[in-house]
Design a protein around this motif. Structure first.
Motif, PDB file in Angstrom:
ATOM      1  N   LEU A 108       0.842  -1.207   0.000  1.00 28.01           N
ATOM      2  CA  LEU A 108       0.000   0.000   0.000  1.00 28.01           C
ATOM      3  C   LEU A 108       0.872   1.250   0.000  1.00 28.01           C
ATOM      4  O   LEU A 108       1.935   1.286   0.629  1.00 28.01           O
ATOM      5  CB  LEU A 108      -0.896   0.044   1.250  1.00 28.01           C
ATOM      6  CG  LEU A 108      -2.015  -0.993   1.370  1.00 28.01           C
ATOM      7  CD1 LEU A 108      -2.797  -0.737   2.660  1.00 28.01           C
ATOM      8  CD2 LEU A 108      -2.948  -0.936   0.165  1.00 28.01           C
ATOM      9  N   ARG A 109       0.377   2.266  -0.700  1.00 35.70           N
ATOM     10  CA  ARG A 109       1.004   3.577  -0.601  1.00 35.70           C
ATOM     11  C   ARG A 109      -0.067   4.654  -0.795  1.00 35.70           C
ATOM     12  O   ARG A 109      -1.109   4.407  -1.394  1.00 35.70           O
ATOM     13  CB  ARG A 109       2.133   3.742  -1.609  1.00 35.70           C
ATOM     14  CG  ARG A 109       1.764   3.498  -3.057  1.00 35.70           C
ATOM     15  CD  ARG A 109       2.994   3.613  -3.935  1.00 35.70           C
ATOM     16  NE  ARG A 109       2.659   3.403  -5.346  1.00 35.70           N
ATOM     17  CZ  ARG A 109       3.502   3.607  -6.360  1.00 35.70           C
ATOM     18  NH1 ARG A 109       4.753   4.025  -6.093  1.00 35.70           N
ATOM     19  NH2 ARG A 109       3.139   3.384  -7.607  1.00 35.70           N
ATOM     20  N   GLY A 110       0.209   5.852  -0.219  1.00 37.19           N
ATOM     21  CA  GLY A 110      -0.763   6.936  -0.289  1.00 37.19           C
ATOM     22  C   GLY A 110      -0.648   7.710  -1.586  1.00 37.19           C
ATOM     23  O   GLY A 110       0.456   7.975  -2.073  1.00 37.19           O
ATOM     24  N   SER A 111      -1.812   8.076  -2.143  1.00 39.19           N
ATOM     25  CA  SER A 111      -1.858   8.844  -3.387  1.00 39.19           C
ATOM     26  C   SER A 111      -2.862   9.976  -3.229  1.00 39.19           C
ATOM     27  O   SER A 111      -3.893   9.821  -2.561  1.00 39.19           O
ATOM     28  CB  SER A 111      -2.282   7.939  -4.539  1.00 39.19           C
ATOM     29  OG  SER A 111      -2.490   8.694  -5.730  1.00 39.19           O
TER      30      SER A 111
ATOM     31  N   VAL B 156       1.857  11.314  -2.157  1.00 39.11           N
ATOM     32  CA  VAL B 156       1.525  12.331  -1.147  1.00 39.11           C
ATOM     33  C   VAL B 156       2.791  13.083  -0.795  1.00 39.11           C
ATOM     34  O   VAL B 156       3.880  12.513  -0.770  1.00 39.11           O
ATOM     35  CB  VAL B 156       0.898  11.683   0.104  1.00 39.11           C
ATOM     36  CG1 VAL B 156      -0.447  11.051  -0.222  1.00 39.11           C
ATOM     37  CG2 VAL B 156       1.836  10.651   0.723  1.00 39.11           C
ATOM     38  N   GLY B 157       2.639  14.389  -0.522  1.00 38.74           N
ATOM     39  CA  GLY B 157       3.814  15.187  -0.208  1.00 38.74           C
ATOM     40  C   GLY B 157       3.775  15.821   1.159  1.00 38.74           C
ATOM     41  O   GLY B 157       4.810  16.254   1.675  1.00 38.74           O
ATOM     42  N   ASN B 158       2.606  15.900   1.742  1.00 35.87           N
ATOM     43  CA  ASN B 158       2.485  16.585   3.033  1.00 35.87           C
ATOM     44  C   ASN B 158       2.697  15.657   4.220  1.00 35.87           C
ATOM     45  O   ASN B 158       3.343  16.022   5.203  1.00 35.87           O
ATOM     46  CB  ASN B 158       1.107  17.229   3.155  1.00 35.87           C
ATOM     47  CG  ASN B 158       0.908  18.355   2.155  1.00 35.87           C
ATOM     48  OD1 ASN B 158       1.813  19.148   1.933  1.00 35.87           O
ATOM     49  ND2 ASN B 158      -0.268  18.416   1.548  1.00 35.87           N
ATOM     50  N   GLY B 159       2.101  14.472   4.137  1.00 40.07           N
ATOM     51  CA  GLY B 159       2.164  13.560   5.256  1.00 40.07           C
ATOM     52  C   GLY B 159       2.828  12.249   4.891  1.00 40.07           C
ATOM     53  O   GLY B 159       3.338  12.069   3.784  1.00 40.07           O
ATOM     54  N   ALA B 160       2.799  11.332   5.868  1.00 39.93           N
ATOM     55  CA  ALA B 160       3.398  10.017   5.652  1.00 39.93           C
ATOM     56  C   ALA B 160       2.402   8.949   6.053  1.00 39.93           C
ATOM     57  O   ALA B 160       1.775   9.041   7.116  1.00 39.93           O
ATOM     58  CB  ALA B 160       4.680   9.879   6.455  1.00 39.93           C
TER      59      ALA B 160
ATOM     60  N   TYR C  52      -2.209   7.990   8.984  1.00 40.85           N
ATOM     61  CA  TYR C  52      -1.614   9.004   8.113  1.00 40.85           C
ATOM     62  C   TYR C  52      -1.394  10.268   8.943  1.00 40.85           C
ATOM     63  O   TYR C  52      -2.156  10.568   9.877  1.00 40.85           O
ATOM     64  CB  TYR C  52      -2.539   9.288   6.929  1.00 40.85           C
ATOM     65  CG  TYR C  52      -1.939  10.220   5.889  1.00 40.85           C
ATOM     66  CD1 TYR C  52      -0.818   9.839   5.154  1.00 40.85           C
ATOM     67  CD2 TYR C  52      -2.499  11.475   5.647  1.00 40.85           C
ATOM     68  CE1 TYR C  52      -0.276  10.685   4.199  1.00 40.85           C
ATOM     69  CE2 TYR C  52      -1.969  12.325   4.686  1.00 40.85           C
ATOM     70  CZ  TYR C  52      -0.843  11.927   3.971  1.00 40.85           C
ATOM     71  OH  TYR C  52      -0.305  12.768   3.023  1.00 40.85           O
ATOM     72  N   SER C  53      -0.349  11.032   8.581  1.00 35.81           N
ATOM     73  CA  SER C  53       0.117  12.089   9.492  1.00 35.81           C
ATOM     74  C   SER C  53      -0.313  13.506   9.138  1.00 35.81           C
ATOM     75  O   SER C  53       0.003  14.440   9.883  1.00 35.81           O
ATOM     76  CB  SER C  53       1.648  12.054   9.569  1.00 35.81           C
ATOM     77  OG  SER C  53       2.212  12.362   8.298  1.00 35.81           O
ATOM     78  N   TYR C  54      -1.072  13.702   8.047  1.00 39.18           N
ATOM     79  CA  TYR C  54      -1.407  15.075   7.658  1.00 39.18           C
ATOM     80  C   TYR C  54      -2.907  15.190   7.388  1.00 39.18           C
ATOM     81  O   TYR C  54      -3.503  14.279   6.792  1.00 39.18           O
ATOM     82  CB  TYR C  54      -0.621  15.479   6.404  1.00 39.18           C
ATOM     83  CG  TYR C  54      -0.731  16.952   6.071  1.00 39.18           C
ATOM     84  CD1 TYR C  54       0.052  17.895   6.719  1.00 39.18           C
ATOM     85  CD2 TYR C  54      -1.641  17.394   5.114  1.00 39.18           C
ATOM     86  CE1 TYR C  54      -0.051  19.247   6.421  1.00 39.18           C
ATOM     87  CE2 TYR C  54      -1.749  18.751   4.810  1.00 39.18           C
ATOM     88  CZ  TYR C  54      -0.958  19.667   5.469  1.00 39.18           C
ATOM     89  OH  TYR C  54      -1.059  21.000   5.182  1.00 39.18           O
ATOM     90  N   PRO C  55      -3.510  16.293   7.802  1.00 35.37           N
ATOM     91  CA  PRO C  55      -4.955  16.446   7.582  1.00 35.37           C
ATOM     92  C   PRO C  55      -5.288  16.805   6.129  1.00 35.37           C
ATOM     93  O   PRO C  55      -5.233  17.974   5.728  1.00 35.37           O
ATOM     94  CB  PRO C  55      -5.324  17.581   8.545  1.00 35.37           C
ATOM     95  CG  PRO C  55      -4.070  18.387   8.681  1.00 35.37           C
ATOM     96  CD  PRO C  55      -2.947  17.403   8.601  1.00 35.37           C
ATOM     97  N   GLU C  56      -5.644  15.797   5.369  1.00 32.21           N
ATOM     98  CA  GLU C  56      -6.040  15.996   3.984  1.00 32.21           C
ATOM     99  C   GLU C  56      -6.737  14.730   3.488  1.00 32.21           C
ATOM    100  O   GLU C  56      -6.812  13.721   4.204  1.00 32.21           O
ATOM    101  CB  GLU C  56      -4.838  16.304   3.094  1.00 32.21           C
ATOM    102  CG  GLU C  56      -3.811  15.182   3.022  1.00 32.21           C
ATOM    103  CD  GLU C  56      -2.617  15.529   2.155  1.00 32.21           C
ATOM    104  OE1 GLU C  56      -2.715  16.496   1.366  1.00 32.21           O
ATOM    105  OE2 GLU C  56      -1.585  14.848   2.252  1.00 32.21           O
TER     106      GLU C  56
END
Length: 464
Positions: A38-41, A50-54, A76-80
């Motif tokens: 899995l990875r965030g997109s 993703v560029g803001n969070g991890a 996930y570490s960023y609010p989006e």
């Protein structure tokens, strides 16, 4: 199994995703043995990193078991809003994307009232920053679940419903402090605002708390009747503390915190007021007020008080200046320098409080400086009353210079003078009456001037 559609930053998703490998008909491929990654997109259908969070979890690559890859600890570490892309290793299969998952910071900020060190009164002489009054305080606590600080960009303190005062006429300045830095607020009729809402003014560290204290200074002078008036301050953090979005913890459900502070005027002087001019023997109606250093009236100074007046002289004929007490009548006219009973109401004494009192009578033509004291407080400087006493109407004659007792017959007398005075012996310098000298015996010599018009209230006889 789809992951939760809504999550909190840095908090494990309530529902963790399970990715299955299936045949072309949708049946689970229970014998599949590859791995799912899995990875965030930020997009769906094609991958955009993703560029803001991890994105993190127990593992982002999980081996298939019975055709299923069950993920745990995913967060996930960023609010989006992001999508999860799943790829299988070991098979030539296209990547798949989850529905959007919206991550937000937690509604984990709480606010409580702080009363320690907060005064229920404001001194009327708290007019400068150095003696500002602490009137309202609250503590914000960040529970620390989402990993984000509370970032404040505006705080609004509102006027309480019980307070009908225009704050711009009472509050000189308002300051808020977090114990480290102070911020000057903008005072309006019914609000105090800190920050323009465009940048961070305070940071509430994650998993900690801070106390914020509101200080005010008062106008100098305050509006009439300010003593005992209450200023009410209220704030509901939900609507009155504006946080930075989206990268700040936010408040959950809150209730308004309301606190009042009463303006307290403490007398330190007495002020005497009245007419600055009067005629000798006329009545000058006085007003005495109990005031603080700024001239605000202490409404608690009330009831019967014993005052002593001074600063005026007896007239040339010996008539002493007086001021009436609350009893009135002839016996109520008290000579200055003696105790005078005066009734106060709400810090002020005048004939409107007790009809007979504070009727001042001065008899000597002079500039009198009237001073009053109760033995503790006194009038000084501008709190005294300077009174110019004018001469009364012409009423009496007096010898300015007596005629000599012995003279030579038919020889002129040496100069003698007759003056015109008011009823109290003050020379009436405006009088120009003709004064006639009549001897009680003998006859006036030929050519003698026995009648003469006064000049500046005095007739100087030089040829009699």
């Amino acid at each position: 199994q789809a992951a939760s559609a809504i999550g909190t930053t840095n908090v494990v998703l309530a529902t963790q995703p399970i990715v299955a490998v299936a045949d072309r008909y949708g049946n689970p491929a229970t014998n599949a043995s590859g791995q799912i990654t899995l990875r965030g997109s930020t997009t769906t259908g094609s991958y955009t990193a993703v560029g803001n969070g991890a994105l993190s979890g127990t593992a982002l690559t999980v081996s298939l078991a019975n055709g299923l890859a069950a993920f745990t600890g995913l967060k996930y570490s960023y609010p989006e809003s992001i999508y999860l892309e799943a790829n299988v290793v070991g098979y030539s299969l296209n990547a798949i994307y989850s529905s959007a998952i919206v991550f937000t910071t937690a509604s984990e900020l709480t606010v409580t009232e702080v009363t320690s060190g907060i005064s229920s009164t404001i001194s009327s002489i708290a007019n400068a920053t150095v003696n500002k009054a602490a009137v309202y305080a609250f503590q914000i606590t960040d529970a620390g679940a989402d990993g984000y600080d509370g970032k404040i960009k505006k705080i609004i303190i509102n006027r309480g419903s019980s307070d009908t005062h225009d704050w711009t006429t009472y509050i000189n300045e308002a300051i808020i402090s977090d114990g480290t830095s102070e911020l000057l607020g903008t005072v309006a009729a019914n609000t105090i605002t800190f920050g323009a809402g465009t940048e961070i003014i305070y940071t509430m560290p994650n998993n900690s708390n801070k106390t914020y204290t509101l200080y005010v200074t008062l106008k100098n002078p305050l509006p009439t009747g300010a003593d005992g008036e209450a200023l009410s301050f209220t704030m509901d953090a939900d609507t009155d503390i504006i946080m930075v979005a989206p990268t700040s913890s936010i408040f959950g459900s809150t209730s308004a915190i309301t606190r009042s502070a009463v303006i307290a005027v403490a007398a330190s002087a007495l002020k005497v007021s009245g007419s600055a001019t009067m005629a000798a023997g006329a009545v000058n109606n006085l007003t005495i007020t109990a005031i603080d250093a700024n001239g605000n009236i202490d409404k608690d100074y009330t009831g019967n008080q014993c005052l002593t007046f001074s600063g005026a002289s007896a007239s040339p004929d010996g008539t002493a200046p007086t001021c009436s007490n609350y009893a009135g009548g002839t016996s109520g006219n008290v000579v200055l320098g003696q105790g005078t009973g005066v009734t106060f109401s709400n810090g002020s004494a005048s004939a409107s409080v007790a009809a007979n009192q504070l009727k001042l009578k001065l008899y000597k033509v002079e500039i009198a400086t009237l001073v009053v004291t109760d033995g503790t407080y006194a009038s000084a400087g501008s709190n005294r009353l300077n009174i110019t006493v004018a001469v009364g109407a012409a009423a009496k004659l007096f010898w300015n210079t007596q005629p000599e007792a012995k003279i030579v017959a038919n020889a002129p007398w040496k100069l003698f003078a007759v003056g015109i005075t008011d009823a109290y012996g003050n020379t009436n310098s405006g009088a120009a009456n003709t004064i006639t000298i009549t001897p009680t015996g003998g006859a006036t010599g030929a050519g003698a001037a026995s009648s003469l018009a006064a000049s500046s209230g005095v007739a100087n006889f030089t040829n009699y």
